[in-house]
Design an enzyme around this catalytic site. Sequence first.
Site, PDB file in Angstrom:
ATOM      1  CE1 TYR A  31      38.411   2.396  48.618  1.00 36.17           C
ATOM      2  CE2 TYR A  31      36.323   1.238  48.420  1.00 36.17           C
ATOM      3  CZ  TYR A  31      37.599   1.328  48.937  1.00 36.17           C
ATOM      4  OH  TYR A  31      38.063   0.347  49.761  1.00 36.17           O
TER       5      TYR A  31
ATOM      6  CE  LYS B 265      36.596   4.846  54.208  1.00 37.50           C
ATOM      7  NZ  LYS B 265      37.417   3.706  54.492  1.00 37.50           N
TER       8      LYS B 265
ATOM      9  NE  ARG C 285      18.567 -11.653  57.378  1.00 37.74           N
ATOM     10  CZ  ARG C 285      17.379 -12.056  56.896  1.00 37.74           C
ATOM     11  NH1 ARG C 285      16.736 -11.335  55.994  1.00 37.74           N
ATOM     12  NH2 ARG C 285      16.840 -13.176  57.326  1.00 37.74           N
TER      13      ARG C 285
ATOM     14  CG  ASP D  82      31.264   7.813  47.710  1.00 38.48           C
ATOM     15  OD1 ASP D  82      31.339   8.420  48.791  1.00 38.48           O
ATOM     16  OD2 ASP D  82      31.780   6.699  47.523  1.00 38.48           O
TER      17      ASP D  82
END
Length: 402
Positions: free
Chosen positions: A128, A225, A76, A200
């Site tokens: 978004y 993406k 982690r 972004d």
Amino acid sequence: MNDSRKAVFTDRIASDRGTARDAAARALKMRLETIAVHAGAEIDSTTGALAPPLHLSTTFEHGPAGEAIHEFLYIREKNPTQSRLEAALRDLEGGAAALVFSSGMAAAAALLQTLTPASHVVFSDDIYIDVRNLVRDFLPMWRVESTKEDLQDLQVLEAAIRPNTKLVWIETPSNPLMKVLDISAIADIAHQAGAQLVVDNTFASPILQRPLALGADVVLHSTTKYCGGHSDVQGGCLVVKNRELLDKLFHVRDILGAVASPFNSWLILRGLRSLPLPCRMERHSENAAVVAAALSVSPRVEAVYYPGLRSHRGHEVARRQMNQFGGMLSFLVRGGREEALRVASCVKLFVNATSLGGVESLIEHRASSEGKASNAPQNLLRLSVGLEHPDDLVEDLMQALG
Ligand SMILES: Cc1ncc(COP(=O)(O)O)c(C=O)c1O
């Protein structure tokens, strides 16, 4: 552990670190195509493998008092496959460091979670939908103030800045209206106010636009993406210039746990290799330009939003800050919502699906997919233009438009 083994391991780590450092130094002088192929691609020092090893181990041997003798301790916190992806994204965006997350939303949330209560953030209005939902549903709980404005007009940004503004958050080109915002000018205004600018960069990818070089402080990607590029992996990343912010983000990611998995990191790293201009992004952009041109002369289409069109409000800014105009576009169908839905139901090659940046072309009625909070016009269809032959894509849209 006996001492001789320890010495061998220590040497190997030292030389791995040296290789990574050298590669990063070299990468700064290399062109993007070369960086995409070589960043995070050090040859595996134990086997000589060129393809990056996929390390699935959740835990790593440490010394008796928890000494991190191999650099890594627990998955982690960080893991070797993920570190390679971070090196690649850092170099592609030209930042000081990158951190990868389990999704683009996890990256967005982590950044907002570094803010202290009573901070203020200015968001551009067309971002978004789930970032908008995050702002609406969570920022008030975290006592973070926010303002949403159309930042195509710089005076609007100046007026929106408050003494406690810590971040300006933009998406360019934006989702789904394809607004283009002037990164350098917005960075100047943010910095004068003592705020940082986050961009972004999901729609453009680091190949078409490098916000850090234009003055931004943080770049966000949904690596789900274009970075992944094959519609088969989810991830997010933040690339930063500033070590102080990196430490805060690392703490948030480690404690809240939205870290990228090794396998997802491996797939995204693989996707990045073919991202540069002569391969995917160039073809996405060229195909989208052909589709946008065809749509803009169709009598069935009311408007086309593609920054590559001269008629687009942000065309000149896009020419300055992007290498090409990307594979995303939206258009308004004449005849309203029903007609837009009819067109979406008549396509044969485009697939009705959300998301973007894969090899296949997608079409989406954004108002339906965004739900009640949507700002998208009811007759807007968004396209993620893939890597098929552009004439096939145009023929499909034309037959659907009728
Ligand atoms: C521009 C943009 N930013 C962020 C996100 C969120 O990314 P993810 O779906 O990987 O959480 C998306 C998702 O579609 C997006 O389009």
